[in-house]
Each structure stands twice: as C-alpha cells, then as structure tokens.
Design an enzyme around this catalytic site. Sequence first.
Site, short mmCIF file in Angstrom:
data_model
loop_
_atom_site.label_atom_id
_atom_site.label_comp_id
_atom_site.label_asym_id
_atom_site.label_seq_id
_atom_site.Cartn_x
_atom_site.Cartn_y
_atom_site.Cartn_z
N ARG A 236 0.80 -1.22 0.00
CA ARG A 236 0.00 0.00 0.00
C ARG A 236 0.83 1.27 0.00
O ARG A 236 0.67 2.13 -0.85
CB ARG A 236 -0.93 0.02 1.23
CG ARG A 236 -2.05 -0.98 1.19
CD ARG A 236 -3.08 -0.67 2.26
NE ARG A 236 -4.07 -1.71 2.38
CZ ARG A 236 -5.13 -1.65 3.18
NH1 ARG A 236 -5.29 -0.58 3.94
NH2 ARG A 236 -6.00 -2.62 3.24
N HIS B 131 -7.52 -4.53 -7.95
CA HIS B 131 -7.38 -3.83 -6.67
C HIS B 131 -8.70 -3.89 -5.89
O HIS B 131 -9.56 -3.02 -6.05
CB HIS B 131 -6.99 -2.37 -6.95
CG HIS B 131 -6.38 -1.66 -5.79
ND1 HIS B 131 -5.13 -1.97 -5.28
CD2 HIS B 131 -6.83 -0.63 -5.03
CE1 HIS B 131 -4.84 -1.16 -4.28
NE2 HIS B 131 -5.86 -0.36 -4.10
N TYR C 44 -18.25 11.90 -14.51
CA TYR C 44 -18.17 13.09 -15.36
C TYR C 44 -16.81 13.29 -16.00
O TYR C 44 -16.67 14.08 -16.93
CB TYR C 44 -18.51 14.35 -14.54
CG TYR C 44 -19.89 14.34 -13.94
CD1 TYR C 44 -21.02 14.24 -14.74
CD2 TYR C 44 -20.07 14.43 -12.57
CE1 TYR C 44 -22.29 14.24 -14.19
CE2 TYR C 44 -21.33 14.44 -12.00
CZ TYR C 44 -22.43 14.33 -12.82
OH TYR C 44 -23.69 14.34 -12.28
#
Length: 742
Positions: free
Chosen positions: A33, A79, A123
């Site tokens: 991570r 993931h 968007y």
Amino acid sequence: MPDDHRGTIQDTPLATALSERYLAYALSTIMARSLPDVRDGLKPVHRRLIFAMRQLKLDPGSGFKKCARVVGDVMGKFHPHGDMSIYEALVRLAQDFASRYPLIEGQGNFGNIDGDNAAAMRYTESRLTEIAAALLDGIDEDTVDFRATYDNEDSEPIVLPGAFPNLLANGAAGIAVGMATSIPPHNAGELCAAAIRLIRDPETPTGDLLDIVQGPDFPTGGELVEDRETLRAAYETGRGSLRVRARWTKSDLKGGMWQIVVTEIPYQVQKSRLIEQVAELLAERKLPLLADIRDESTEHVRIVLEPKSRNVDPDMLMASLFRATAFEQRFSMNMNVLDADRTPRVMSLRDMLRAWLDHRHVVLERRSRHRLAAIARRLEVLEGYLAVFLNLDEVIRIIRTEDEPKQALIAAFSLTDTQAEAILNMRLRSLRRLEEMEIRKEHKALSAERKSLAAMLADPAKRWARIEAEIEDTRKRFGTGPLGVRRTTIGAAPTVVEVTAEALVEREPLTVILSDKGWVRALKGHVAADADLRFKEGDRLKFLLRCETTDRIAVFATNGRIYTIRAADLPRGRGDGQAIRLLVELGNEDDVVALFVADQAARYLVANTAGRGFIVAGAELAAEKRTGKQILTVKPGEEAKLCIQASGNHLAVIGQNRKLLVFPLDQVPEMTRGAGVILQKYKDGGLADAKTFTLADGLTWRLGDKTRTETRLADWLGARGQAGRLPPSGFPRSGMFGDGAG
C-alpha cells in the site's frame, strides 16, 4: 481449513496471536500500500491503474474513456478496495500541481490548487500520457515478472519496466506501519544526466551527483532556500528537512506606492487555505506590516499583498510572512522505499539512481533474450519458406496427393514440425517470386539483429552503452521543452531579516529640538537654524538635529554613556516637549554632550574633560536599553566632554589653557570602550574642544559669522600627549572651533 481441523481449539498466548496478526497487517501495509518500489516509483494502486488503462487501450494517441470505467476495471480485476480510494489515486496522477510529470491526462474537472475536489468519476475522462507509456514500454517482451491477481483469474505485473526515472521525478509520500516515506519530485533531465554520469563512473559520490541534480523541482515552483551542506547531508543520508518559499516580485504603482505579487507558492500548500491563514493573522493584528491580501489568480497563481505604507521594506514584509504563514514551508525528506528484493530501506540519491539503472539493466537483458527467442522462431519459419521456394513443384505435389502431407513434408525436406505447419498454412499468393525476395531480405536482417543482440549480451560494456543511449533519449523527450524546464529555483540560505519597529513608521523629515534644561521635542519637517523657537522661561536651545522619523538618535552624556532614542517616539507639536530624562535613564547630575544620528560606517572620537579619549566605531554607538551603554569610562571629578565624527587624517586639540596641539589621527587607538589615552597634557584646566581634519586642507574655525582656515600648522604639529602652544592669531577667545567642531 482441512476437515480434520474443524472444531479444534488450540490454546495460544494472546501476545503471540496479536504479534503474528499485527505483523501480517504491517507487512501488508508496507509492501502492498504505502511504500513505492524503487524500480518504477509506483505503489500497487498506481501500477494497477496504469496497467488497467493499458488493457483498455487508453494510449496517449487514443481517445478518452470515462474514469468510472477505469476505476471499475481496476477494482474488479486488480485492486479489491474502495472505488473512491482508486479514483483519488487516479486524480492525483492527473493533477499538474500535484505531480511534476503527470502519468494520466485528464479531461474534465480534476480539482485545483485551491483544494477543490475533482468532479465525480462519471463526469471525468482520462487516458495515459507519454510518460506512462514510457513506464510500460516493453512490458509485452518478458521484461518483468507477473503474478496472479487476487482472484486468480488474471495476472498483473510485479513492477513496470520503467524507462522513465519516475520515483525521483514525481516523488512519493505515504504512511505505513512503523515507517513512512516522503520523497520530493525532481527534474527528469537532471536525473537522466546524473544516471548517465553514474554509468560512466559507477563510483561517483552523492556530493558530485548534486552538481547535476541541483535539488527538488516541485510542480508548483517556488524557491528552495537551503545551503549546499544541508542538501548534501539530506541526499547522502536520505533524510532531511528542506525549506521552500513562495516566489514574489515587487510591483511599483503610482505615487510611490508598491505591492508584492506572489506567482508561485510552496508545494502541497492549498492556496485558499493560505489566504485564509493570512486573513486570520491580519484580523488578529499579528502582521503589522501588511495592509491587505487579494487573490487575483486565474489558471495561474497571482496573490497580491499590499503593505501598510510605502516606506515598509519589501524584504522585511516578506520575512514576517515567511515566519508566520505557509508562504514558507518545510518539506521533510525521508527517502524510504522498497528495494529490488521488496525490503524497505532508506536510500541516498546515489543508491536510488543505482537501483533504477540496475533495473534497466535487467529489463534490457530480459528484453534482448525475449527478442532472440522470437528471432529464432521466425528464422526457423523463414528457413522452411525458403525450402518451399527451392522445391515448389514437389511441395505442391505432396500437398495434393499425400493423405498426411505434414509428415511427408517433414520426411522429404528434413523440416521441423513448426516449419511444416507454417508451409501448410501459407496462402497461394505468397508463392510469387517477389515474396521469395522479401523472405530472403527478412532472413538476412534478422540474422544480423540476432548477431548484434548476442554480442551485446556477451559484453557488459555494450549493454551499458545501450542503456545510456536509452536514457539520453528519455532526457531529450521529457527533460527538455516546457515540461522539462526547472520550475523550482535553488537559492542560498537566507539571511535573517529582523522586523524592527522602524519598519512600521512612515518615513518623514523631522527636526529634533533639545533645550538647555533637557526638554526634547520633534517638529515636522526640517526647521531652519534661525527659526523662531519658543522655550520655557529661562531656557534656550542646546541642540537642533535634522533627521527622519525612521532614524535612531544617539545621545552621548557626561557620564560617558550612549543612549538611543527612536525619533518616532519623540513628542510632537509646538509645546515644550518632554524631559529627556523620562525617555532614558539619565541622572539629574548628568547632562547631554552630543545629539546625533550615528553613522554605522563612520568612526567617532570620544574624549573627557581630562583630555583622554579614543576612536569608537559608529556601530558601537547604539544601546537597546533605557539604561544606555557605557562607552567612555570617567573617573570621579571628570566628565565626558565630546563625541564627534572622526574624518580626515589629523586631530586638533585645544585646552582651557588655550594651548593648541595638532597630531596624526592614527595615533589615537580604536576601542569599543574604556578610559582612552592622553590626547593633550594640561597643568591647569582640561580639554576645551577638538576637531578632526585633513592636514592638506588646513584647520578651519569660525569667528562670528566668518570662517578662517590656517594651513601653516608646522608650529603646532607634534605627538599625542604633548602640551601644545598658543593658537594662531585670530583664534576665537572662547577657545572653541565653533560650528566646525561637530
């Protein structure tokens, strides 16, 4: 769990169970991570994003796709974490104010430097940049290892080939368990040049590499203000703290006014929060030099700072802002990464560049061997094709008549299974003569390439030469042009600028009036010496000093102490003023000997009534406390007599006995404090006056409204400490040099 273990309870100490589980969690956080890989500079989420976008064919030359599609593919295939964490990682890779070299090109609202968030992923659209394509270059050529994804349905790369020095170019930040990383971004052109230097001389120390890699190069620009030794220590140890300041310029306005325009702010500082911080400090009156702050930014940063007055020093104003606000920010460097063995460790600049070069060497070897295998397979097929063209009629007969043409071809022409299969799959149109020429040409080119690759794999020098050429190509592509120009300038460690009280005062002309009885006041403007000045009954003018409100006035008293008064603190108006003893701790038995604005670059002569004195530097004639500072030591029965600026090369001293002595000024020592040396000996009385002058110009004194200059001074020339002789005729009976005394 095996069936024979179900329902079984095993006693384990709590400490052991906790340590095992915590260690597993810590390792997962560190390795999967938070810490980037030193080879490609990516964390797993970033690597998976770029790889998934490649599978979606979002290359730099292709069209954009919705970020929601990208996030969905990454989350579903590689993931298994929250979609917002993946989208935030994608957004950061696309922000040109967060990433020095963005790996993703965004279309739509991806946030701004004010701290506003990006639009929702439904968007926005994205695709890879040329730099991301360079990181992926060669991934299909067996250059890196792959591993199974979390659901074992697909595979993902453990590391990318990394033709771009991404770790140092874009930097990294992350907090793991028990460790963290914070790597600043750098200039890619400088990194490539340093890597080439390291190829040519593997023993190059970090200090020499810093001649090429000047320091961090933040996407938001700014100015790095650290000395060379601090930078060297940080890059050699991998840990340090670097100061970054906003970039500003002074812009002149009408009427002598000016303003400061800030065009670049420190890295990772939100502009809106910075302006709020300054506004809060203004409201709390903690920024006395600043009047207002305005944000006039468009797509470029432009913050306007207005000073309290035009007499404020710009450097002092910015020094106060650097000290109190985020216009100056400290970047903590902690270059903690996962090495090639997936072991976390702190690396120096040299170690990081060396690790990247070693990775590029491994990639080159694996790519070359992969290419050699491909060439061998193709040459095998081409040799089979050539066998066809040499025996075309027989091949056609076998294919038409034999029930097992493949085995017949193998037996007839000593072909391999691969060659026979390729011949059987040939199209009839490939049997033309022109095709045979193309096959021979391809065979020759591949044979030459195979020979070149084999020679390179056998010679380490040739491999490193190839890597150097690849890095030079990367430098030309990404280290030049608008993207490659250094944004953060490297400055020296700044000098400490103290914000003084004078900086708050508007510069205006003043005339300081000190009366004989010790009353002091300041009149606006420069008053003429013969002006009509009013005093208390029985009082009169003692000193008239023309100065400015920003000046610090030196007061030399009979006790041999020097006091400092700020001109702006003096009472104004046409009244009687204020007793000077209320401004400084001057005893009732002491009086003022001299009142002047000390020139720090000049020297001054101080002397007492016994005729002892010395030279003192102007910088010493300042006192921070009301009690003053002892300069001239006086014995009981003696007083300080004078303090005059020492210029020229000779000193003229006259005593109350009207004896005049002239001697070279260099016979008087320079001291910071003390009783001084004997200037002139007296049997009766003491020192009356003294004056410094240039011998070639002559000694001048005032007699009434006229002045007289005596150049024939041979009779009075002597050595320090002599008695002297009576002055020339025409010397004032008062025994004073008049206005020329100081």
